[in-house]
Design a protein around this motif. Sequence first.
Motif, PDB file in Angstrom:
ATOM      1  N   HIS A 186     -25.555  21.839 -25.738  1.00 34.10           N
ATOM      2  CA  HIS A 186     -26.308  23.099 -25.713  1.00 34.10           C
ATOM      3  C   HIS A 186     -27.596  22.908 -24.923  1.00 34.10           C
ATOM      4  CE1 HIS A 186     -26.906  27.120 -27.356  1.00 34.10           C
ATOM      5  NE2 HIS A 186     -28.131  26.802 -27.723  1.00 34.10           N
ATOM      6  N   ARG A 187     -28.014  23.938 -24.230  1.00 36.81           N
ATOM      7  CA  ARG A 187     -29.327  23.925 -23.588  1.00 36.81           C
ATOM      8  C   ARG A 187     -30.380  24.129 -24.680  1.00 36.81           C
ATOM      9  NH1 ARG A 187     -28.312  23.873 -18.167  1.00 36.81           N
ATOM     10  NH2 ARG A 187     -26.613  25.152 -17.315  1.00 36.81           N
ATOM     11  N   VAL A 188     -31.230  23.115 -24.900  1.00 39.32           N
ATOM     12  CA  VAL A 188     -32.111  23.141 -26.079  1.00 39.32           C
ATOM     13  C   VAL A 188     -33.526  23.611 -25.763  1.00 39.32           C
ATOM     14  CG1 VAL A 188     -30.748  21.371 -27.236  1.00 39.32           C
ATOM     15  CG2 VAL A 188     -32.749  20.674 -25.893  1.00 39.32           C
ATOM     16  N   GLY A 189     -33.764  24.060 -24.525  1.00 38.53           N
ATOM     17  CA  GLY A 189     -35.047  24.674 -24.207  1.00 38.53           C
ATOM     18  C   GLY A 189     -36.230  23.750 -24.458  1.00 38.53           C
ATOM     19  N   SER A 190     -37.267  24.299 -25.063  1.00 42.27           N
ATOM     20  CA  SER A 190     -38.534  23.574 -25.193  1.00 42.27           C
ATOM     21  C   SER A 190     -38.511  22.425 -26.193  1.00 42.27           C
ATOM     22  CB  SER A 190     -39.658  24.547 -25.543  1.00 42.27           C
ATOM     23  OG  SER A 190     -40.003  25.316 -24.409  1.00 42.27           O
ATOM     24  N   VAL A 191     -37.405  22.200 -26.867  1.00 44.60           N
ATOM     25  CA  VAL A 191     -37.276  20.952 -27.619  1.00 44.60           C
ATOM     26  C   VAL A 191     -37.462  19.778 -26.649  1.00 44.60           C
ATOM     27  CG1 VAL A 191     -35.761  19.556 -29.096  1.00 44.60           C
ATOM     28  CG2 VAL A 191     -35.760  22.050 -29.315  1.00 44.60           C
ATOM     29  N   THR A 192     -37.174  20.013 -25.377  1.00 45.30           N
ATOM     30  CA  THR A 192     -37.404  19.030 -24.317  1.00 45.30           C
ATOM     31  C   THR A 192     -38.842  18.527 -24.327  1.00 45.30           C
ATOM     32  OG1 THR A 192     -35.819  20.285 -22.973  1.00 45.30           O
ATOM     33  CG2 THR A 192     -37.124  18.615 -21.839  1.00 45.30           C
ATOM     34  N   LYS A 193     -39.791  19.391 -24.679  1.00 41.55           N
ATOM     35  CA  LYS A 193     -41.207  19.012 -24.622  1.00 41.55           C
ATOM     36  C   LYS A 193     -41.520  17.823 -25.520  1.00 41.55           C
ATOM     37  CE  LYS A 193     -43.188  23.439 -23.166  1.00 41.55           C
ATOM     38  NZ  LYS A 193     -41.949  24.141 -22.782  1.00 41.55           N
ATOM     39  N   THR A 194     -40.817  17.687 -26.638  1.00 45.69           N
ATOM     40  CA  THR A 194     -41.055  16.536 -27.516  1.00 45.69           C
ATOM     41  C   THR A 194     -40.617  15.243 -26.837  1.00 45.69           C
ATOM     42  OG1 THR A 194     -40.576  18.018 -29.379  1.00 45.69           O
ATOM     43  CG2 THR A 194     -40.809  15.680 -29.870  1.00 45.69           C
ATOM     44  N   PHE A 195     -39.518  15.300 -26.118  1.00 44.95           N
ATOM     45  CA  PHE A 195     -39.034  14.128 -25.381  1.00 44.95           C
ATOM     46  C   PHE A 195     -40.037  13.737 -24.286  1.00 44.95           C
ATOM     47  CE2 PHE A 195     -35.297  15.634 -27.472  1.00 44.95           C
ATOM     48  CZ  PHE A 195     -34.369  14.596 -27.498  1.00 44.95           C
ATOM     49  N   THR A 196     -40.539  14.731 -23.558  1.00 48.41           N
ATOM     50  CA  THR A 196     -41.500  14.469 -22.497  1.00 48.41           C
ATOM     51  C   THR A 196     -42.803  13.909 -23.068  1.00 48.41           C
ATOM     52  OG1 THR A 196     -40.514  16.218 -21.152  1.00 48.41           O
ATOM     53  CG2 THR A 196     -42.749  15.525 -20.572  1.00 48.41           C
ATOM     54  N   ALA A 197     -43.252  14.499 -24.169  1.00 51.94           N
ATOM     55  CA  ALA A 197     -44.467  14.004 -24.818  1.00 51.94           C
ATOM     56  C   ALA A 197     -44.298  12.554 -25.273  1.00 51.94           C
ATOM     57  CB  ALA A 197     -44.830  14.890 -26.006  1.00 51.94           C
ATOM     58  N   ALA A 198     -43.131  12.238 -25.820  1.00 52.38           N
ATOM     59  CA  ALA A 198     -42.884  10.864 -26.270  1.00 52.38           C
ATOM     60  C   ALA A 198     -42.965   9.891 -25.105  1.00 52.38           C
ATOM     61  CB  ALA A 198     -41.528  10.772 -26.955  1.00 52.38           C
ATOM     62  N   ALA A 199     -42.426  10.277 -23.945  1.00 54.96           N
ATOM     63  CA  ALA A 199     -42.485   9.406 -22.767  1.00 54.96           C
ATOM     64  C   ALA A 199     -43.930   9.183 -22.329  1.00 54.96           C
ATOM     65  CB  ALA A 199     -41.663  10.006 -21.633  1.00 54.96           C
ATOM     66  N   VAL A 200     -44.756  10.234 -22.398  1.00 57.87           N
ATOM     67  CA  VAL A 200     -46.175  10.105 -22.041  1.00 57.87           C
ATOM     68  C   VAL A 200     -46.881   9.182 -23.029  1.00 57.87           C
ATOM     69  CG1 VAL A 200     -48.367  11.351 -21.835  1.00 57.87           C
ATOM     70  CG2 VAL A 200     -46.271  12.335 -20.861  1.00 57.87           C
ATOM     71  N   LEU A 201     -46.625   9.365 -24.320  1.00 54.57           N
ATOM     72  CA  LEU A 201     -47.273   8.525 -25.338  1.00 54.57           C
ATOM     73  C   LEU A 201     -46.890   7.064 -25.183  1.00 54.57           C
ATOM     74  CD1 LEU A 201     -49.192   9.420 -27.756  1.00 54.57           C
ATOM     75  CD2 LEU A 201     -48.062  11.297 -26.555  1.00 54.57           C
ATOM     76  N   GLN A 202     -45.648   6.791 -24.828  1.00 50.28           N
ATOM     77  CA  GLN A 202     -45.229   5.411 -24.598  1.00 50.28           C
ATOM     78  C   GLN A 202     -46.056   4.761 -23.494  1.00 50.28           C
ATOM     79  OE1 GLN A 202     -41.097   5.826 -23.692  1.00 50.28           O
ATOM     80  NE2 GLN A 202     -40.413   5.699 -25.818  1.00 50.28           N
ATOM     81  N   LEU A 203     -46.289   5.492 -22.406  1.00 44.79           N
ATOM     82  CA  LEU A 203     -47.070   4.944 -21.303  1.00 44.79           C
ATOM     83  C   LEU A 203     -48.548   4.845 -21.662  1.00 44.79           C
ATOM     84  CD1 LEU A 203     -45.403   6.653 -18.200  1.00 44.79           C
ATOM     85  CD2 LEU A 203     -45.002   4.379 -19.140  1.00 44.79           C
ATOM     86  N   ALA A 204     -48.994   5.714 -22.559  1.00 44.80           N
ATOM     87  CA  ALA A 204     -50.374   5.601 -23.051  1.00 44.80           C
ATOM     88  C   ALA A 204     -50.547   4.324 -23.885  1.00 44.80           C
ATOM     89  CB  ALA A 204     -50.745   6.827 -23.872  1.00 44.80           C
ATOM     90  N   GLU A 205     -49.496   3.968 -24.625  1.00 41.62           N
ATOM     91  CA  GLU A 205     -49.570   2.764 -25.456  1.00 41.62           C
ATOM     92  C   GLU A 205     -49.764   1.503 -24.619  1.00 41.62           C
ATOM     93  OE1 GLU A 205     -46.027   2.687 -27.836  1.00 41.62           O
ATOM     94  OE2 GLU A 205     -46.502   4.591 -28.817  1.00 41.62           O
ATOM     95  N   ASN A 206     -49.149   1.475 -23.441  1.00 41.40           N
ATOM     96  CA  ASN A 206     -49.299   0.266 -22.628  1.00 41.40           C
ATOM     97  C   ASN A 206     -50.393   0.389 -21.566  1.00 41.40           C
ATOM     98  OD1 ASN A 206     -48.206   1.648 -20.414  1.00 41.40           O
ATOM     99  ND2 ASN A 206     -46.115   0.923 -20.796  1.00 41.40           N
ATOM    100  N   GLY A 207     -51.218   1.426 -21.692  1.00 40.42           N
ATOM    101  CA  GLY A 207     -52.390   1.545 -20.846  1.00 40.42           C
ATOM    102  C   GLY A 207     -52.168   2.178 -19.487  1.00 40.42           C
ATOM    103  N   GLN A 208     -50.961   2.665 -19.221  1.00 37.98           N
ATOM    104  CA  GLN A 208     -50.696   3.274 -17.921  1.00 37.98           C
ATOM    105  C   GLN A 208     -51.225   4.699 -17.812  1.00 37.98           C
ATOM    106  OE1 GLN A 208     -46.302   1.758 -17.889  1.00 37.98           O
ATOM    107  NE2 GLN A 208     -46.816   2.232 -15.761  1.00 37.98           N
TER     108      GLN A 208
END
Length: 372
Positions: free
Chosen positions: A57-79
Motif C-alpha cells: 500500500h502507498r502509506v503516504g506521510s508515514v514515510t516521514k518517520t522513516f526519513t526522520a529516523a535516517a536523519v537522527l542516525q546521522l546526527a548520532e554519528n556527528g554527520q
Amino acid sequence: MTNPLDPAALQSALEDVHRAGMPGLFAEVRDGEQVWQGAAGVADLATGRPVTPGMRHRVGSVTKTFTAAAVLQLAENGQIGLDTPIGHYLPRLVPGERGDAITVRMLLNHTSGLAEYLPYAYASLKAFPSLADTRPDSLDDHRFTRFAHGDLIELGVTAPAAGPPGGTPGTYSNTNTLLLGLLLEHVTGTPAEKVITQNVIERAGLPDTGFPAEARLHGPHSQIYEAWFGMIDPPRDYSVYDMSWVGPAAALVSTMTDLNRFFALLLEGKIVAPSSLAQMQATVPVVSQEGKVIDYGLGLHPTEVPGVGTFWGHGGTVWGAGTLSMTRADGRRQLSVAVNLQRWNRLDTSGRPQPHPIDAALAAFHQLAMGG
C-alpha cells in the motif's frame, strides 16, 4: 488497561467501515504475541476483487518517520547537527537569513515556517486551504510528471512564509521533508531513498517496504480511489502515479505487517538510539494539513487513548490511499490500517468537510484496535 484482542469484534468493526462507504480496508493489530489481521471490502470496484490483509500500500506521510529516523542516525554519528542551520548544508536552497535561522530540528518538527509547495506545484489546488475553491484537475495533469525535488522546494521556499522560523504552532509542510531528503543526499553523497532503504528499511528487516521505482505498484495491492471532497464522482483510481511529487516525504510503499514491525523496533530503541528516540518524542504544537493543532515531534505524532496509554506513530495520505500506524509507548499494542479511498467528505455551504459515516466507523475501529 488494554482490552484483549477480540477477533470477531475487530472484524465486525472493520466491516462497519466498509458498510459506511469505504470500498476496501485492511489492518493488522498486535497485542504482545497475539496478532490479528483482517480485511473488508474490495480492492477493485470494477471487478469486485477483494482486499486481503497482506497487500502492499502507498502509506503516504508515514514515510516521514522513516526519513526522520535516517536523519537522527546521522546526527548520532556527528554527520548532521539537529540545531545546525539548514543554510550551512544547503545554502542555495534556503539562502540568506532564513537559511541561517531554520535548523534541521525545525524541518523535522515543522516549525521552520516554510510553506507547503503542493498548491504551487498543482495549479488547480492553488486556493488551498480554501477547499471549495480548489479543483482536482491537476491531479490528472501530473499523473506521470517527474518532479525535481529542488524545484518543489523552491516553490515552498519562495511562497509566502507560514510563520517565523521556530515559531509555534508550526505548520505541517512537505517542503520540510523534501529538504531533509536533500540533506541526506548532501551529507552522504547518496540519494535519500537509498540512504533510508539501507539504514532504516533493511536494518529493520522489512521485506515488503520500499520506494517505488516507477508509477505502477508491484505485488498484491489495491486500486486506490480519490474523491476530492465529492468533486471526483465517481472516485477515480490513482494507483498508477509517479510519486516524485512527494519522494521521501510520502512515497513509501509498505504492508501493515512491516509498519508494525518498524514502529515496534523504533520504540524499542533499535532503529535509533534511545536518546534520539527521546528527541523524536519531544513535541511542539503544529497545525496539520486539516487545520487542526496537533502535537508533533521529530517525525512522530502521539495519540492518547483514555485508560490505555500513549501511542506513537504517524498517519499518511496520498491521492487515493490512506494509512495509520500507531504503537503504544511500551510497544505491546499496535495498529496499522490502510484504506483505499481518500477525501470522501463532501463540503458544506461554508466550504468545510461535512461529517461522513466513514469518519465515525473508522474512529470506532481505531479505538477498539488500540484497546479502548
